[in-house]
Design an enzyme around this catalytic site. Sequence first.
Site, short mmCIF file in Angstrom:
data_model
loop_
_atom_site.label_atom_id
_atom_site.label_comp_id
_atom_site.label_asym_id
_atom_site.label_seq_id
_atom_site.Cartn_x
_atom_site.Cartn_y
_atom_site.Cartn_z
N CYS A 167 -3.07 8.44 3.57
CA CYS A 167 -2.75 7.97 2.22
C CYS A 167 -3.77 8.44 1.19
O CYS A 167 -3.43 8.70 0.04
CB CYS A 167 -2.67 6.44 2.20
N GLU A 223 0.87 -1.18 0.00
CA GLU A 223 0.00 0.00 0.00
C GLU A 223 0.90 1.22 0.00
O GLU A 223 1.52 1.54 1.02
CB GLU A 223 -0.91 -0.02 1.23
#
Length: 475
Positions: free
Chosen positions: A282, A248
Site C-alpha cells: 500500500c 485502509e
Amino acid sequence: MQTSILNEKLFINGQWIQSENTHKVYNKYTGELFSEIGIADKKLVDQAIAAAVYAHKKTIFTPDYRYKVLMRAAELLLSHAEEFAQIIAKEGGKPITDARAEVNRSASTFQIAADETKKLVGEIIPNYNVQGRFLYTIKKPVGVVAAITPFNFPLNLVAHKVAPALAAGNPVILKPASDTATIAIKLCELLEKAGVPRGYLQCVVGSGGTVGEQLLNDERIAHYTFTGSPGVGKHIQKTIGLRKATLELGSNSATIVHSDADINKAAAKLAKMSFAHAGQICISVQRIFVQKSVKERFLEKFLQEVSHLKVGDPLDPNTNVGPMINVKEAERIEQWVKEAEEDGAVILTGGKREGSIFYPTVVTNVRKGMKVSDEEVFAPVVTVSDYETIEEAIELVNDSKYGLQAGIYTSDLSLSYKIPYMLEVGGVVINDTCCFRTDQMPYGGVKESGNGKEGPAYAIQELVETVTVVVNLEE
C-alpha cells in the site's frame, strides 16, 4: 516440488467445517495447485455471525485472558515461523526473506496488542460546576467485528485486524483474500490452540460479491475493518450507513529527494523499496521527486541499483522481486506502461512481462493524466520526476487523490520539522522512503487513502465504546 495439496476447512463457532464448494489457490510462481479452501455459503456466513453475536453476549473474555491468548498466539507463530513463511511465499509470491520478516512482524503485532489489553481504562472526569455528581468513563467492546483483508500481507494485515479486535474483547469474523487464504486458516489453527474462546473467531472465505455483501448487509455486525481499493471502501461506507468502519485504501505514495540529501544512500534504498513484493504494498514507492540539480546523479545510481535486483522464484533467498498475484494483474500494468509510453513517457528500464512476472520498471517524463502516476499501480513500477524548489515538490506530492504516506531525504533540520505540516498525508518519513511501517505506529491516510488508524493501540480505540457514567452522590 510440492507433493500434496492442502485441503482447508472453515473455522466457525470453534469447529472446523467442510463446505460443499472449494476455492483453488495456486502457487504464484510455478502455477501448481497449492491448496483448496472451503467457500462459505449464505448459511455458513449466517452461522458465523450468529456465533459471534452469541459469544459477545454470553461468553466472558476477560482482559487478562485476552493477554494470555494473544501472547500464546505470538509464541506459536514464532515456533511455526518457517512453515508460515513458506506458505506466504508459495501462495502469495512474496520473496522468502520478506515472508520470514512478515511472520516475525505478525508475532510482534500480537504481542503489542496483548500489551494493550492492560491499558483499556476509562478516566475520571473533573466536576467543575455541578455539585454532588461523580463522573467517569469506562471502555467496553464495540461488538462483532468483520475483518476483510487483502492478499499482499496475508498474515500481518490479518494480525493487524484480528489481534486488536480480540484485545478489545470483540468477536471477529475474518474474511481473507481468497487467493491467499491458506495462511489465514493456519493462523486460526494457532489461535484455537492459543485458547481463543468459542465464537470469538470465525473465518469465512468467499468473494466480495457474495460473502462480503452478506457481511455488509447484516446489522448484527458493529464494526468493519477493511484494507483494499478505494472503490470497495466507498461501497462499504455507503452500505453500512452509521455503523463504524476503519478503511485502509489506496495510494500512489511519493518520496522526495532534496539536493542536500545523501544521494547515493537515497538511491540505493529507493531502488529496493520501489519494487519490494513486486510493488504490491500500500505504501510502495510509486512516485519519486528529485531536485533537478541532482537528478542526473540520482538516476545513474538508482538505475545501477535496480539492475542488480534479482527477479524470479520467491523461494530463492536471493530473489528481490517475485511474481505478481496473477497474470491478469501483470497484464494490467503492462498495458498501463504501454499507454504511458504512447503518451510521451520514457521507460528507462523494464517494461517487460513474463507470465505473472513484471520486471522492475522505471518511467520518466510522466505527466498528469497518466495512470502510472495518478492511480495506484500496485506493481513494480516507479516514476521519477524533477522539481526546482521544495514548494514545487510539495505541490507535486499533494497533487493526488490519495494521501497515505510520503518520504523525504534531506539534511535540513528545519525542513524536516516543517514538511509534515505541509504534506497532505497520514504519515511522513524523514530520511527514508515512504515505504516504512513499524507495527506499533499509527498507520492510516487521508483523502481516498481511507479513514481511521491501524497499529494496535490506535485500532483498539476505534474498537471500543466509551461509556460515560454519572453517579448522583446526593441521593
